[in-house]
Design a protein around this motif. Structure first.
Motif, PDB file in Angstrom:
ATOM      1  N   HIS A 159      12.273   1.712  -4.632  1.00 56.09           N
ATOM      2  CA  HIS A 159      11.766   2.844  -3.846  1.00 56.09           C
ATOM      3  C   HIS A 159      12.409   2.852  -2.452  1.00 56.09           C
ATOM      4  N   TYR A 160      12.578   1.689  -1.873  1.00 57.89           N
ATOM      5  CA  TYR A 160      13.225   1.551  -0.566  1.00 57.89           C
ATOM      6  C   TYR A 160      14.627   2.142  -0.602  1.00 57.89           C
ATOM      7  N   THR A 191      10.576   3.249   2.242  1.00 55.74           N
ATOM      8  CA  THR A 191       9.905   2.883   0.988  1.00 55.74           C
ATOM      9  C   THR A 191       8.866   3.924   0.587  1.00 55.74           C
ATOM     10  N   THR A 202       2.697  -3.864  -1.024  1.00 54.28           N
ATOM     11  CA  THR A 202       3.908  -4.604  -1.369  1.00 54.28           C
ATOM     12  C   THR A 202       3.928  -5.901  -0.574  1.00 54.28           C
ATOM     13  N   ASP A 213      12.035   0.242   7.377  1.00 55.07           N
ATOM     14  CA  ASP A 213      11.974  -0.050   5.947  1.00 55.07           C
ATOM     15  C   ASP A 213      10.766   0.571   5.265  1.00 55.07           C
ATOM     16  N   PRO A 271       9.323  -2.389  -5.381  1.00 52.60           N
ATOM     17  CA  PRO A 271       9.370  -1.710  -4.082  1.00 52.60           C
ATOM     18  C   PRO A 271      10.779  -1.530  -3.536  1.00 52.60           C
ATOM     19  N   HIS A 272      11.688  -2.456  -3.860  1.00 50.98           N
ATOM     20  CA  HIS A 272      13.045  -2.342  -3.338  1.00 50.98           C
ATOM     21  C   HIS A 272      13.783  -1.153  -3.942  1.00 50.98           C
TER      22      HIS A 272
END
Length: 349
Positions: free
Chosen positions: A325-326, A195, A288, A191, A322-323
């Motif tokens: 970007h993930y 990210t 994050t 992950d 951040p999710h």
């Protein structure tokens, strides 16, 4: 001495060259949006004849579409070609185990990365059965899916998950299991690698940079993703970035406890960040996770300033969304899995 090649070697080389040429034409068309054979030849450095042969093959499969004719300028009008981004789809699923909630977030995209479908499933346990159920429902709904990307809160070594926040996935050869079952290209990655890759690509740097994303999740140990000089750094056994294994001089149980206490979090976070600065000297470190707050940044800077010279201190930020970007990183690596890549590395003198 004259070099001698076997028929199989010559055949293999010719296949590789053709795949490279095909990939050059695909990438050129994606960038150009549309173009004639001569325009594509100019962009790729290939001959017009080679471009014509490959474009004809793409027309037959549907990967390229022929559009309206270019206005003639005293000669025979040239055909225009457009890359068919909907020729195939990819499905990307990332698994989250932060806090007490497991979930699977998915997105289906075309070959330009444009969203076709998206969704979210909160589950009691994100094990292999639940993952396969989501995949099967997506493939049934979108049979155009030709590649699958899975993001996990852990790491994969030689195809097997050997560190993971979801204990039921440890020792599972997820990539090979899914490839065999669904007969499509499958990529499984960490992950934090995904990210940091998504964050890096979003910045659209003009030159290669070194950046880090560090997560401090609730109820789990921290981890990080690193881009070094423009490339994801995974390490020899994919262990790079497992910052919870740094020698803090305390047990892992004590580390876990201190990270979850407001008055001791910043000290451990600063020690982690100083280690990363000393080893890879990043330009930016993005934080994050539920435990990392904007209010911690000033204290972390103060703790680092007594150890790291000011000129070597990176920008430290709390990463918004951040999710996003993930998922963007997961889409990028999944699309890349469908590309034929040949990396030419110049030897450093």
């Amino acid at each position: 001495m004259k070099e001698v090649y076997t028929i199989s070697q010559i055949t293999n080389n010719s296949i590789r060259v053709k795949k490279i040429n095909q990939e050059l034409i695909k990438q050129a068309l994606k960038m150009m949006k549309q173009g004639t054979k001569s325009m594509i030849a100019s962009a790729t450095g290939l001959s017009v004849a080679t471009c014509g042969n490959i474009l004809n093959e793409f027309l037959e499969t549907g990967e390229v579409i022929e559009t309206e004719m270019e206005q003639p300028n005293g000669g025979r009008p040239a055909k225009r070609f457009v890359y068919n981004a909907n020729f195939a789809y990819i499905a990307c699923i990332y698994i989250n185990a932060e806090g007490d909630q497991h979930s699977l977030t998915y997105r289906v995209a075309n070959l330009s990365g444009e969203q076709i479908d998206a969704g979210f499933h909160a589950v009691e346990l994100a094990d292999i059965t639940v993952i396969e159920h989501v995949i099967e429902s997506l493939i049934t709904k979108h049979p155009e899916i030709k590649a699958l990307g899975i993001g996990i809160p852990g790491l994969v070594h030689q195809g097997v998950i050997n560190v993971c926040d979801i204990s039921e996935l440890i020792n599972v050869p997820l990539e090979s299991l899914l490839k065999e079952k669904y007969e499509i290209e499958v990529t499984v990655d960490n992950d934090m690698n995904l990210t940091v890759y998504g964050f890096y690509k979003k910045q659209d740097y003009e030159e290669d940079k070194t950046i880090v994303v560090v997560t401090f999740p609730r109820n789990n140990f921290p981890g990080s993703g690193m881009m070094i000089d423009g490339y994801i750094h995974r390490g020899t056994t994919q262990f790079a970035g497992e910052v919870s294994f740094l020698p803090f001089g305390i047990s892992r149980q004590e580390q876990f406890a201190r990270l979850h206490q407001h008055d001791t979090f910043a000290n451990l976070a600063a020690t982690t960040i100083m280690s990363l600065i000393a080893v890879i000297n990043p330009e930016t470190i993005a934080l994050t996770g539920e435990l990392a707050k904007e209010e911690h940044i000033k204290e972390i800077y103060q703790l680092c300033s007594g150890v790291i010279p000011d000129e070597h201190m990176p920008q430290i930020i709390v990463l918004d969304h951040p999710h996003d970007h993930y998922m963007n990183g997961l889409i990028a690596v999944t699309l890349e899995s469908l590309s034929y890549n040949l990396q030419l590395v110049e030897r450093r003198r």
